[in-house]
Design a protein around this motif. Sequence first.
Motif, short mmCIF file in Angstrom:
data_model
loop_
_atom_site.label_atom_id
_atom_site.label_comp_id
_atom_site.label_asym_id
_atom_site.label_seq_id
_atom_site.Cartn_x
_atom_site.Cartn_y
_atom_site.Cartn_z
N UNK A 26 18.65 26.09 17.23
CA UNK A 26 18.42 24.68 16.95
C UNK A 26 17.45 24.19 18.01
N UNK A 27 16.46 23.43 17.59
CA UNK A 27 15.42 23.03 18.54
C UNK A 27 14.98 21.61 18.25
N UNK A 28 14.89 20.79 19.30
CA UNK A 28 14.32 19.45 19.23
C UNK A 28 13.29 19.35 20.33
N UNK A 29 12.18 18.67 20.05
CA UNK A 29 11.17 18.52 21.09
C UNK A 29 10.59 17.12 21.07
N UNK A 30 10.05 16.73 22.21
CA UNK A 30 9.41 15.43 22.37
C UNK A 30 8.09 15.66 23.08
N UNK A 31 6.98 15.28 22.44
CA UNK A 31 5.66 15.42 23.02
C UNK A 31 5.13 14.06 23.40
N UNK A 32 4.71 13.91 24.64
CA UNK A 32 4.20 12.62 25.12
C UNK A 32 3.11 12.89 26.16
N UNK A 33 1.89 12.46 25.86
CA UNK A 33 0.80 12.71 26.80
C UNK A 33 0.56 14.20 26.94
N UNK A 34 0.51 14.67 28.19
CA UNK A 34 0.29 16.08 28.45
C UNK A 34 1.57 16.87 28.62
N UNK A 140 18.94 19.37 40.18
CA UNK A 140 17.90 19.70 39.20
C UNK A 140 18.48 19.70 37.79
N UNK A 141 19.69 20.20 37.66
CA UNK A 141 20.34 20.19 36.35
C UNK A 141 20.52 18.78 35.81
N UNK A 142 20.87 17.85 36.69
CA UNK A 142 21.03 16.46 36.27
C UNK A 142 19.70 15.87 35.82
N UNK A 143 18.62 16.20 36.53
CA UNK A 143 17.29 15.71 36.16
C UNK A 143 16.87 16.27 34.80
N UNK A 144 17.19 17.55 34.56
CA UNK A 144 16.87 18.15 33.27
C UNK A 144 17.68 17.52 32.15
N UNK A 145 18.93 17.16 32.44
CA UNK A 145 19.75 16.50 31.42
C UNK A 145 19.17 15.15 31.03
N UNK A 146 18.57 14.46 32.01
CA UNK A 146 17.94 13.18 31.73
C UNK A 146 16.74 13.37 30.79
N UNK A 147 15.93 14.39 31.08
CA UNK A 147 14.79 14.69 30.22
C UNK A 147 15.27 15.15 28.85
N UNK A 159 5.76 7.74 21.90
CA UNK A 159 5.74 7.28 23.29
C UNK A 159 7.14 6.98 23.79
N UNK A 160 7.34 7.18 25.05
CA UNK A 160 8.63 6.91 25.68
C UNK A 160 8.35 6.37 27.07
N UNK A 161 8.58 5.10 27.26
CA UNK A 161 8.28 4.45 28.54
C UNK A 161 9.07 5.12 29.67
N UNK A 162 8.38 5.51 30.71
CA UNK A 162 9.01 6.13 31.86
C UNK A 162 9.11 7.64 31.76
N UNK A 163 8.84 8.21 30.58
CA UNK A 163 8.96 9.66 30.40
C UNK A 163 7.99 10.41 31.31
N UNK A 164 6.76 9.93 31.38
CA UNK A 164 5.74 10.59 32.21
C UNK A 164 6.18 10.63 33.67
N UNK A 165 6.70 9.53 34.16
CA UNK A 165 7.14 9.48 35.55
C UNK A 165 8.30 10.43 35.81
#
Length: 308
Positions: A26-34, A140-147, A159-165
């Motif tokens: 099962x795969x979900x993806x989000x593309x935003x900018x680069x 790092x695991x927590x940061x990945x869970x946020x992404x 677009x997703x505000x704040x995603x790039x940051x």
Amino acid sequence: MPSLYTAFPNFNMVAVPLGADQHGIDLRFHRCGGHVALVLKAHAPIQCRFRLPQGHVLVGHTHRAGSRSRLDGAALTTGSSFTVFPKHDCDIIFGKGTSASIVLTSIDAWIDHGDARRLALSLGSRPTWSASHALADASLGEAHEDVQRSALMHAGDHPDEGFDRRIQELVCRQVTANLSVTDEVGSLPTIDHRCRYFIFKRALEFMLDNLHKEIYISELCDAAQVSERTLRYAFEHVVGLSPTRYLFYLRLGSTCRDLMLSRPDRVSVASVALKRGMWDLSRFAGGYHRVFGEYPSDTLRRRLAAAA
């Protein structure tokens, strides 16, 4: 499986199913900018072999690692984070039950300072299994869970505000963490496993160079410079399959990739299958259906519909 190629259309990658299971991932993806953020759940084992585009970096985290999950021969365990640079062909095996989040991003998209750029490039020049090292870091695991949550909430190209940051912060933290890794720290492969992995790798490279023709077990032994018994042990240890069975799945995965990425008005199922050494088209179509849940003609029709 086909959705992998949708998420990374310009990726030099082949995904190999390591078993006949229609519900492979099962795969979900989000593309935003680069950036591309991907959430993957493996219901059956799968191998991804790829080389990153120049100027890119891939960071990932295994929220849960299934059996035989490995990165370039090193074990991927639950809670480990990994970084890959475009210095070499990389092999990732996601064992059955693996849940992982992955981010692919351009270095130029998130590095604003020359010192940070040199830091990243110095890591990329380290040995293969060190540059792709797995780290155990709960934060790092927590940061990945946020992404991961962003990828699930904003699937596709939105677009997703704040995603790039958040991507910049995650990648910078993980690159910095990788720089602190030494060869004596972490889950490096044992000498025994490393030997078997390199035997497998040499045989795999021969397969990839010769998919268009018949490949005999004696040729694989010569390419890997080992006996047939040692070759079989190596394949069983790394991917849980015999060399001939693995070769069949490799041909299926390569054909699926070609059908997904070729111009649908310029190819046929038969031409793509024959190019990948699938001489028995009936057996090919049946195997393709068992693994991917659709016939190759269905895959090509979807490409035609998408291109229309």
